[in-house]
Design a protein around this motif. Structure first.
Motif, PDB file in Angstrom:
ATOM      1  N   SER A  45      18.459  25.811  45.081  1.00 22.20           N
ATOM      2  CA  SER A  45      19.495  26.788  44.738  1.00 22.20           C
ATOM      3  C   SER A  45      20.582  26.210  43.846  1.00 22.20           C
ATOM      4  O   SER A  45      21.297  26.951  43.167  1.00 22.20           O
ATOM      5  CB  SER A  45      20.124  27.335  46.016  1.00 22.20           C
ATOM      6  OG  SER A  45      20.858  26.321  46.701  1.00 22.20           O
ATOM      7  N   GLY A  64      20.554  32.257  43.694  1.00 19.88           N
ATOM      8  CA  GLY A  64      19.541  32.747  44.628  1.00 19.88           C
ATOM      9  C   GLY A  64      18.148  32.839  44.031  1.00 19.88           C
ATOM     10  O   GLY A  64      17.204  33.233  44.717  1.00 19.88           O
ATOM     11  N   HIS A  67      15.347  30.706  45.868  1.00 18.28           N
ATOM     12  CA  HIS A  67      14.987  31.326  47.143  1.00 18.28           C
ATOM     13  C   HIS A  67      14.133  32.572  46.905  1.00 18.28           C
ATOM     14  O   HIS A  67      13.139  32.826  47.601  1.00 18.28           O
ATOM     15  CB  HIS A  67      16.266  31.676  47.897  1.00 18.28           C
ATOM     16  CG  HIS A  67      16.059  32.459  49.157  1.00 18.28           C
ATOM     17  ND1 HIS A  67      16.278  33.823  49.214  1.00 18.28           N
ATOM     18  CD2 HIS A  67      15.653  32.087  50.391  1.00 18.28           C
ATOM     19  CE1 HIS A  67      16.030  34.251  50.435  1.00 18.28           C
ATOM     20  NE2 HIS A  67      15.641  33.226  51.166  1.00 18.28           N
ATOM     21  N   GLU A  70      10.653  31.570  45.970  1.00 13.21           N
ATOM     22  CA  GLU A  70       9.922  31.148  47.176  1.00 13.21           C
ATOM     23  C   GLU A  70       9.301  32.354  47.879  1.00 13.21           C
ATOM     24  O   GLU A  70       8.125  32.350  48.260  1.00 13.21           O
ATOM     25  CB  GLU A  70      10.870  30.413  48.122  1.00 13.21           C
ATOM     26  CG  GLU A  70      10.313  30.128  49.508  1.00 13.21           C
ATOM     27  CD  GLU A  70      11.303  30.386  50.621  1.00 13.21           C
ATOM     28  OE1 GLU A  70      10.940  31.083  51.597  1.00 13.21           O
ATOM     29  OE2 GLU A  70      12.445  29.893  50.532  1.00 13.21           O
ATOM     30  N   HIS A  71      10.087  33.406  48.073  1.00 12.98           N
ATOM     31  CA  HIS A  71       9.594  34.607  48.745  1.00 12.98           C
ATOM     32  C   HIS A  71       8.431  35.231  47.982  1.00 12.98           C
ATOM     33  O   HIS A  71       7.405  35.598  48.564  1.00 12.98           O
ATOM     34  CB  HIS A  71      10.726  35.639  48.862  1.00 12.98           C
ATOM     35  CG  HIS A  71      11.603  35.427  50.048  1.00 12.98           C
ATOM     36  ND1 HIS A  71      11.974  36.451  50.898  1.00 12.98           N
ATOM     37  CD2 HIS A  71      12.198  34.318  50.543  1.00 12.98           C
ATOM     38  CE1 HIS A  71      12.757  35.982  51.853  1.00 12.98           C
ATOM     39  NE2 HIS A  71      12.919  34.687  51.647  1.00 12.98           N
ATOM     40  N   THR A  96      13.884  27.035  51.305  1.00 14.25           N
ATOM     41  CA  THR A  96      14.564  26.592  50.099  1.00 14.25           C
ATOM     42  C   THR A  96      15.867  25.918  50.504  1.00 14.25           C
ATOM     43  O   THR A  96      16.623  26.446  51.325  1.00 14.25           O
ATOM     44  CB  THR A  96      14.890  27.781  49.177  1.00 14.25           C
ATOM     45  OG1 THR A  96      13.681  28.459  48.847  1.00 14.25           O
ATOM     46  CG2 THR A  96      15.565  27.322  47.895  1.00 14.25           C
ATOM     47  N   SER A  97      16.123  24.750  49.939  1.00 14.43           N
ATOM     48  CA  SER A  97      17.382  24.054  50.167  1.00 14.43           C
ATOM     49  C   SER A  97      18.163  24.034  48.860  1.00 14.43           C
ATOM     50  O   SER A  97      17.806  24.698  47.894  1.00 14.43           O
ATOM     51  CB  SER A  97      17.126  22.631  50.669  1.00 14.43           C
ATOM     52  OG  SER A  97      16.617  21.822  49.617  1.00 14.43           O
ATOM     53  N   THR A 101      12.277  23.310  47.105  1.00 10.08           N
ATOM     54  CA  THR A 101      11.612  24.433  47.754  1.00 10.08           C
ATOM     55  C   THR A 101      10.293  23.917  48.312  1.00 10.08           C
ATOM     56  O   THR A 101       9.555  23.204  47.621  1.00 10.08           O
ATOM     57  CB  THR A 101      11.332  25.574  46.757  1.00 10.08           C
ATOM     58  OG1 THR A 101      12.535  25.907  46.062  1.00 10.08           O
ATOM     59  CG2 THR A 101      10.822  26.799  47.490  1.00 10.08           C
ATOM     60  N   ILE A 172      22.573  29.868  49.431  1.00  5.09           N
ATOM     61  CA  ILE A 172      21.249  29.538  48.917  1.00  5.09           C
ATOM     62  C   ILE A 172      20.493  30.807  48.513  1.00  5.09           C
ATOM     63  O   ILE A 172      19.746  30.815  47.525  1.00  5.09           O
ATOM     64  CB  ILE A 172      20.460  28.730  49.962  1.00  5.09           C
ATOM     65  CG1 ILE A 172      21.030  27.304  50.059  1.00  5.09           C
ATOM     66  CG2 ILE A 172      18.972  28.684  49.622  1.00  5.09           C
ATOM     67  CD1 ILE A 172      20.426  26.466  51.149  1.00  5.09           C
ATOM     68  N   ALA A 173      20.700  31.885  49.246  1.00  4.85           N
ATOM     69  CA  ALA A 173      20.041  33.152  48.919  1.00  4.85           C
ATOM     70  C   ALA A 173      20.747  33.899  47.799  1.00  4.85           C
ATOM     71  O   ALA A 173      20.237  34.921  47.333  1.00  4.85           O
ATOM     72  CB  ALA A 173      19.960  34.038  50.154  1.00  4.85           C
TER      73      ALA A 173
END
Length: 433
Positions: A45, A64, A67, A70-71, A96-97, A101, A172-173
């Protein structure tokens, strides 16, 4: 493959880099029934600004985006990767950090099939305008849910205080607004830039045969074609005025019965390179355990006085480009909580310099923790540090802990702890609560 041995621990890691640049680490555990696999990319992020090698144009992506990506990687045109993992008896997840990821699975059966699912879904992006629009609503709900979580708001508020005007100050999001700005093109551009095999690593541990597992990986990768690697220049995108600034304190009225207080320390010192950086991180963990761990004298005094209770916690965060430590707890005496802990932290070297016996006991306890963690496959895989600490693993921590001296801890405290680097964030009960 290169075999890295740890004779005192009876452990070994097999490591190689494939032709496409993918770094592979294999740790066989023949006495286990489970296998745990995790593939990570060096993208998180905090990576919101970068330049491509052929241009000086700064690319800025919405907060974001890592993240969100990732989704979306789990969803394909005609299936969902979660369903495939379930069909072959595996549990799967991702996270995710700030700086990476990761995608993972654990299973006791069908290792080959699950490994191929992992590699295939991460390496085959599929995004459409319809699916992206749907995901925006899902993530907006997630963001709003966290906005009502007091502990998350406390942590997020403190990080924003420590790094004002910088990408770290965002969740992060992301935010609902920033997520709504993400486009299909953004996702494909970011994927092509940061998801090349040369920017990724695969770690497998458990009931695996090294030769067989590497053969599976090689065959899977040989079927795929990858564009030449792009090595972006990462930019932190920070507000230069706030680059060295810390917001010293902030309060927020919130729906809590008791005050929640967080105290943070931002490191302005430069993190040592390679495994020396991991040694530095371990030193931070050990010195704050000595200072405010549950067995420390000062913690016991604060506990007996009712200033802290079982909600008290702390954590050391060291990642690519930044490091900080934070402490938090619920308290009926927020002013005293802040004053006592701040004073104790600022005088850490004076407190710790006489604790020779306590230091040796704490070091033995930390080594014992690492030995116990060696029995947990997830701990072995997720504590692989990648390029941050020169490919250090959990097994490297024990010799580094053995090297630590009280003098080194005191030097570390002197470098890291500073009044200008400290911040306090407090959630106060609303008056009508």
């Amino acid at each position: 493959m290169k075999k890295i041995e740890y004779p005192l621990l009876g452990e070994c890691v097999y490591r190689t880099v494939l032709k496409n640049g993918l770094k592979v680490n294999l740790v066989p555990r023949p006495n286990f029934h489970k296998v745990y696999g995790i593939i990570s990319t060096d993208f998180g992020s905090n990576d919101t600004h970068f330049c491509l090698p052929d241009t000086q144009e700064v690319r800025k992506v919405p907060a974001g985006s890592a993240h969100f990506l990732e989704h979306k990687l789990f969803e394909k045109k005609d299936h969902d990767a979660f369903e495939l993992f379930g069909h072959f008896g595996a549990d799967a997840n991702a996270f995710t950090s700030y700086t990476k990821t990761s995608f993972l699975f654990s299973t006791t059966t069908n290792v080959k099939e699950n490994l191929e699912i992992l590699l295939d879904f991460v390496q085959s992006p599929y995004f459409t305008a319809k699916s992206v629009a749907k995901e925006k609503g899902i993530i907006a709900q997630e963001i709003n849910m966290y906005a009502d979580d007091a502990d998350w708001r406390l942590y997020a508020g403190l990080v924003k205080n420590l790094y004002p005007g910088q990408p770290l100050s965002y969740d992060i999001a992301g935010t609902v607004d920033s997520v709504n700005q993400i486009s299909v093109k953004d996702l494909y551009d970011l994927y092509q830039t940061f998801y090349h095999p040369s920017n990724m690593d695969l770690f497998m541990v458990g009931a695996i045969d090294v030769t067989e597992t590497l053969e599976w990986i090689n065959k899977n990768q040989a079927k795929k074609e990858f564009a030449p690697a792009i090595v972006p220049q990462r930019l932190d995108g920070r507000n230069e005025v706030a680059a060295k600034a810390v917001n010293p304190e902030q309060q927020l009225a919130f729906s809590v019965k008791r005050a929640k207080v967080a105290i943070g320390i931002r490191g302005f010192d430069r993190l040592p390179a390679g495994k020396a950086g991991l040694k530095y991180k371990l030193a931070l963990q050990l010195l704050f355990y000595l200072l405010l761990g549950e067995s420390s004298q000062d913690y016991q005094e604060l506990y007996n006085q009712g200033i802290v209770d079982d909600s008290f916690d702390y954590s050391v965060v060291v990642e690519r480009g930044f490091h900080f430590v934070w402490f938090s707890g619920d308290t009926d005496q927020p002013a005293i909580f802040r004053a006592k802990l701040t004073s104790l932290i600022l005088h850490a070297t004076s407190v710790l310099k006489t604790q020779t016996v306590e230091f040796q006991l704490a070091k033995k306890e930390f080594i014992g923790r690492q030995i116990r963690a060696m029995n947990v496959l997830e701990a072995i895989a997720e504590q692989y540090e990648g390029s941050l600490f020169d490919d250090a693993t959990l097994f490297d921590k024990i010799p580094l802990l053995q090297e630590l001296t009280l003098e080194y801890l005191l030097e570390t405290a002197a470098k890291f702890i500073s009044q200008p680097g400290m911040s306090v964030y407090e959630l106060c009960p609303k008056e009508d609560d």
